[in-house]
Design a protein around this motif. Structure first.
Motif, PDB file in Angstrom:
ATOM      1  N   SER A  40      -6.757   6.084  11.362  1.00  0.00           N
ATOM      2  CA  SER A  40      -5.528   6.397  10.431  1.00  0.00           C
ATOM      3  C   SER A  40      -5.912   7.664   9.558  1.00  0.00           C
ATOM      4  CB  SER A  40      -5.303   5.206   9.812  1.00  0.00           C
ATOM      5  OG  SER A  40      -4.406   4.881  10.495  1.00  0.00           O
ATOM      6  N   TRP A  41      -7.442   7.729   8.489  1.00  0.00           N
ATOM      7  CA  TRP A  41      -8.335   7.740   7.839  1.00  0.00           C
ATOM      8  C   TRP A  41      -8.355   9.574   9.141  1.00  0.00           C
ATOM      9  CZ3 TRP A  41     -12.410  11.405   7.594  1.00  0.00           C
ATOM     10  CH2 TRP A  41     -12.797  12.290   6.344  1.00  0.00           C
ATOM     11  N   LEU A  42      -8.989   9.406  10.288  1.00  0.00           N
ATOM     12  CA  LEU A  42      -9.129  10.281  11.630  1.00  0.00           C
ATOM     13  C   LEU A  42      -8.446  11.385  12.013  1.00  0.00           C
ATOM     14  CD1 LEU A  42     -12.755   8.679  13.328  1.00  0.00           C
ATOM     15  CD2 LEU A  42     -12.935  10.620  11.692  1.00  0.00           C
ATOM     16  N   SER A  43      -7.470  10.686  11.756  1.00  0.00           N
ATOM     17  CA  SER A  43      -5.979  10.813  13.007  1.00  0.00           C
ATOM     18  C   SER A  43      -5.475  12.103  12.154  1.00  0.00           C
ATOM     19  CB  SER A  43      -4.889   9.937  13.516  1.00  0.00           C
ATOM     20  OG  SER A  43      -5.189   9.355  12.785  1.00  0.00           O
ATOM     21  N   LEU A  44      -5.398  11.175  10.543  1.00  0.00           N
ATOM     22  CA  LEU A  44      -4.913  12.406   9.640  1.00  0.00           C
ATOM     23  C   LEU A  44      -5.333  13.506   9.764  1.00  0.00           C
ATOM     24  CD1 LEU A  44      -2.930   9.625   7.386  1.00  0.00           C
ATOM     25  CD2 LEU A  44      -1.640  10.941   8.918  1.00  0.00           C
ATOM     26  N   GLY A  45      -6.419  13.283   9.002  1.00  0.00           N
ATOM     27  CA  GLY A  45      -7.596  14.386   9.282  1.00  0.00           C
ATOM     28  C   GLY A  45      -8.026  14.584   7.485  1.00  0.00           C
ATOM     29  N   GLY A  46      -7.795  13.196   7.621  1.00  0.00           N
ATOM     30  CA  GLY A  46      -8.622  13.010   5.965  1.00  0.00           C
ATOM     31  C   GLY A  46      -6.981  13.058   4.740  1.00  0.00           C
ATOM     32  N   SER A  66       0.732  -1.226   0.222  1.00  0.00           N
ATOM     33  CA  SER A  66       0.069   0.120  -0.627  1.00  0.00           C
ATOM     34  C   SER A  66       0.850   1.178  -0.327  1.00  0.00           C
ATOM     35  CB  SER A  66      -1.056  -0.311   1.203  1.00  0.00           C
ATOM     36  OG  SER A  66      -1.967  -1.025   1.229  1.00  0.00           O
ATOM     37  N   HIS A  67       0.663   2.387  -1.355  1.00  0.00           N
ATOM     38  CA  HIS A  67       1.238   3.563  -1.332  1.00  0.00           C
ATOM     39  C   HIS A  67       0.227   4.684  -1.586  1.00  0.00           C
ATOM     40  CE1 HIS A  67       0.826   1.494  -4.864  1.00  0.00           C
ATOM     41  NE2 HIS A  67       1.176   2.657  -5.470  1.00  0.00           N
ATOM     42  N   CYS A  68       0.629   5.613  -1.134  1.00  0.00           N
ATOM     43  CA  CYS A  68      -0.089   6.873  -1.670  1.00  0.00           C
ATOM     44  C   CYS A  68      -0.214   6.992  -2.850  1.00  0.00           C
ATOM     45  CB  CYS A  68       0.092   8.414  -1.333  1.00  0.00           C
ATOM     46  SG  CYS A  68      -0.203   9.821  -1.491  1.00  0.00           S
ATOM     47  N   PRO A  69      -1.548   7.227  -3.776  1.00  0.00           N
ATOM     48  CA  PRO A  69      -1.490   6.855  -4.838  1.00  0.00           C
ATOM     49  C   PRO A  69      -0.947   8.695  -5.534  1.00  0.00           C
ATOM     50  CG  PRO A  69      -3.582   7.546  -4.467  1.00  0.00           C
ATOM     51  CD  PRO A  69      -2.384   7.404  -2.642  1.00  0.00           C
ATOM     52  N   ASN A  70      -0.565   9.470  -4.493  1.00  0.00           N
ATOM     53  CA  ASN A  70       0.289  10.942  -5.145  1.00  0.00           C
ATOM     54  C   ASN A  70       1.339  11.205  -4.949  1.00  0.00           C
ATOM     55  OD1 ASN A  70      -0.862  13.717  -5.781  1.00  0.00           O
ATOM     56  ND2 ASN A  70       0.094  14.311  -4.242  1.00  0.00           N
ATOM     57  N   CYS A  71       1.952  10.805  -4.217  1.00  0.00           N
ATOM     58  CA  CYS A  71       3.152  10.757  -3.669  1.00  0.00           C
ATOM     59  C   CYS A  71       3.600   9.280  -3.923  1.00  0.00           C
ATOM     60  CB  CYS A  71       3.728  11.198  -2.456  1.00  0.00           C
ATOM     61  SG  CYS A  71       3.367  10.094  -0.961  1.00  0.00           S
ATOM     62  N   ASP A  72       2.928   8.352  -3.565  1.00  0.00           N
ATOM     63  CA  ASP A  72       4.666   6.602  -4.294  1.00  0.00           C
ATOM     64  C   ASP A  72       4.630   6.337  -2.041  1.00  0.00           C
ATOM     65  OD1 ASP A  72       3.569   4.478  -5.778  1.00  0.00           O
ATOM     66  OD2 ASP A  72       5.669   5.218  -6.721  1.00  0.00           O
ATOM     67  N   HIS A  73       4.518   7.440  -2.143  1.00  0.00           N
ATOM     68  CA  HIS A  73       4.998   6.550  -0.432  1.00  0.00           C
ATOM     69  C   HIS A  73       4.876   5.857   0.232  1.00  0.00           C
ATOM     70  CE1 HIS A  73       6.945   7.002   3.046  1.00  0.00           C
ATOM     71  NE2 HIS A  73       7.749   7.752   3.019  1.00  0.00           N
ATOM     72  N   ARG A  74       5.607   4.373   0.081  1.00  0.00           N
ATOM     73  CA  ARG A  74       5.117   3.736   1.426  1.00  0.00           C
ATOM     74  C   ARG A  74       4.119   4.169   2.488  1.00  0.00           C
ATOM     75  NH1 ARG A  74       7.660  -2.566   1.922  1.00  0.00           N
ATOM     76  NH2 ARG A  74       6.075  -3.013   3.146  1.00  0.00           N
ATOM     77  N   LEU A  75       2.727   3.407   2.549  1.00  0.00           N
ATOM     78  CA  LEU A  75       2.387   3.048   3.492  1.00  0.00           C
ATOM     79  C   LEU A  75       2.485   2.285   5.296  1.00  0.00           C
ATOM     80  CD1 LEU A  75      -1.385   3.888   2.569  1.00  0.00           C
ATOM     81  CD2 LEU A  75       0.374   6.324   3.074  1.00  0.00           C
ATOM     82  N   GLY A  76       3.105   3.138   6.579  1.00  0.00           N
ATOM     83  CA  GLY A  76       3.241   2.680   7.541  1.00  0.00           C
ATOM     84  C   GLY A  76       2.224   1.899   7.907  1.00  0.00           C
ATOM     85  N   ARG A 105      -0.228  11.856   5.395  1.00  0.00           N
ATOM     86  CA  ARG A 105       0.650  11.998   6.005  1.00  0.00           C
ATOM     87  C   ARG A 105       2.430  12.403   5.512  1.00  0.00           C
ATOM     88  NH1 ARG A 105       1.364   9.851  11.607  1.00  0.00           N
ATOM     89  NH2 ARG A 105       0.009   8.360  10.693  1.00  0.00           N
ATOM     90  N   TYR A 106       2.154  11.736   4.444  1.00  0.00           N
ATOM     91  CA  TYR A 106       3.841  12.396   4.062  1.00  0.00           C
ATOM     92  C   TYR A 106       3.292  13.395   2.588  1.00  0.00           C
ATOM     93  CZ  TYR A 106       4.331   8.132   5.730  1.00  0.00           C
ATOM     94  OH  TYR A 106       4.085   6.609   6.245  1.00  0.00           O
ATOM     95  N   CYS A 107       2.949  14.056   1.806  1.00  0.00           N
ATOM     96  CA  CYS A 107       2.075  14.858   0.836  1.00  0.00           C
ATOM     97  C   CYS A 107       1.614  15.746   1.467  1.00  0.00           C
ATOM     98  CB  CYS A 107       2.807  14.626  -0.469  1.00  0.00           C
ATOM     99  SG  CYS A 107       0.936  13.552  -1.235  1.00  0.00           S
ATOM    100  N   LYS A 108       0.675  15.380   2.031  1.00  0.00           N
ATOM    101  CA  LYS A 108      -0.230  15.854   2.727  1.00  0.00           C
ATOM    102  C   LYS A 108      -2.189  16.975   1.797  1.00  0.00           C
ATOM    103  CE  LYS A 108       1.386  16.877   6.790  1.00  0.00           C
ATOM    104  NZ  LYS A 108       1.351  16.336   7.448  1.00  0.00           N
TER     105      LYS A 108
END
Length: 383
Positions: free
Chosen positions: A59-65, A40-50, A68-71
């Motif tokens: 996770s979605w609620l804590s990150l404010g939707g 699993s990775h962010c479709p925008n920045c391609d960063h692998r998700l932890g 975490r990496y590209c906002k």
């Protein structure tokens, strides 16, 4: 706390996890991507998700939707799918206690996931992937076998699952066949499929009415083999097949042949079998040409050319729920679609929604409340 209550809680937690995986399917299946790799990775920045990024809903609620990496924004659909799956699994465990129903409860949870994933993809792309529906039919038949072995009541056994799948596909494809024929003002199709397609389905309808489902399906598939041997499409006029079916049903209602009810059942089941064979053939054909990069030179490769994702979805529903709940699902789907269509006209909305999500909604209603609704209907008729 009783074991049944504990299983409901466990099912809800399992649903949240499966909902997270469902989001992977919704994103990757339409794009032809591997559902397991890469991770699993962010479709925008391609960063692998932890791990902290993959906790369902929280996770979605804590990150404010946001990522975490590209906002970049994360669609609200992700937690919605997870919540719906959790609620759906818990409801299934409550209505179909696993300690009583056994494998049948797991099968219904699988069906719920297939319906939710298929609806989300259909809303995005106006298609339902064969990778979802065709294996789904096989899974429905497998769970039917397990239900029969365990003696589960209220859910189809192997024979019921096969009958439900064939009738599910047959009802929807028959509506498609006659509707298309009427819209074409009873003119023949300009480009029949090679070697198997709508012509063979129509032939299966006619042959199944007189010969029964399996012989009818055999006639339709034999026609495809004739096309292969001739290396071209041997046309079968719809005036003969579809028109012949209408005449056959009228003769059956007058007491000729097997009788109207058996003729309709045989026709629909035979057409369903041929349509599923079409679906498997074109799925494999499309995959082979896609891998060979030769699709551009083949006019018959596009899997969407067959145009009956809803047919295969109805087969999935029939396999898991049986023919009675399938018919209830179709009735609910038609009414829901009609209400939505009237609302769109009133609001002058141009957003179109295909039949798949309505069919899935009808299946959920049939799954959760079908037993009570069908029982009440039988009681009203004194059956």
């Amino acid at each position: 706390m009783t074991p049944d209550v504990l299983l409901v809680i466990f099912a809800g937690l399992l649903g949240l996890l499966v909902g997270s995986f469902s989001n992977v399917l919704i994103w990757r299946l339409p794009r032809g991507e591997n559902i397991a790799f890469p991770p699993s990775h962010c479709p925008n920045c391609d960063h692998r998700l932890g791990v902290a990024d993959l906790v369902p809903v929280f996770s979605w609620l804590s990150l404010g939707g946001k990522c975490r990496y590209c906002k970049s924004p994360i669609k609200a659909r992700y937690p919605v799918v997870e919540l719906l799956t959790g609620i759906g699994y818990a409801a299934i465990a409550a209505l179909f206690p696993p300690l009583t129903v056994g494998w049948g409860a797991l099968g219904l949870m699988v069906l719920f996931t297939l319906l939710l994933v298929g609806s989300a993809i259909d809303l995005d792309t106006y298609t339902i992937p064969d990778e979802l529906t065709l294996p789904g039919v096989a899974l429905g038949v497998l769970f039917g076998f397990l239900n029969g072995q365990a003696g589960v009541e209220g859910l189809p056994d192997l024979a019921g699952a096969v009958q439900g799948a064939l009738l599910g596909a047959g009802v929807v494809v028959a509506i498609n066949q006659f509707g298309s024929w009427v819209l074409r003002r009873f003119r023949e199709r300009s480009f029949p499929e090679f070697p198997i397609g709508y012509q063979q389905i129509s032939l299966g309808l006619l042959a199944g009415a007189w010969l029964g489902p399996w012989w009818g399906a055999g006639v339709g598939l034999l026609s495809a083999l004739v096309n292969v041997a001739a290396r071209r499409v041997i046309r079968i006029p719809e005036l003969l097949t579809l028109g012949g079916l209408l005449v056959s049903v009228m003769l059956g209602s007058a007491g000729y042949g097997p009788g109207m009810i058996l003729m309709v059942q045989g026709a629909l089941a035979a057409a369903g079998a041929v349509s599923l064979a079409c679906g498997v053939y074109w799925w494999l054909h499309w995959r082979r040409h896609r891998e060979d990069d030769g699709a551009a030179d083949d006019t018959q490769v596009d899997a969407s050319a067959m145009g009956f994702g809803d047919v295969k979805l109805a087969a999935v529903i029939g396999a898991f729920l049986g023919w009675e709940r399938l018919l209830l699902a179709l009735v609910v789907a038609v009414f829901a679609g009609a209400i939505f269509g009237v609302a769109q006209l009133a609001l002058r909305s141009e957003n179109r929604v295909k039949f798949g999500p309505f069919l899935a909604l009808g299946a959920v209603v049939a799954l959760l409340w079908g037993g009570a609704l069908i029982g009440g209907y039988r009681e009203m008729l004194g059956l």
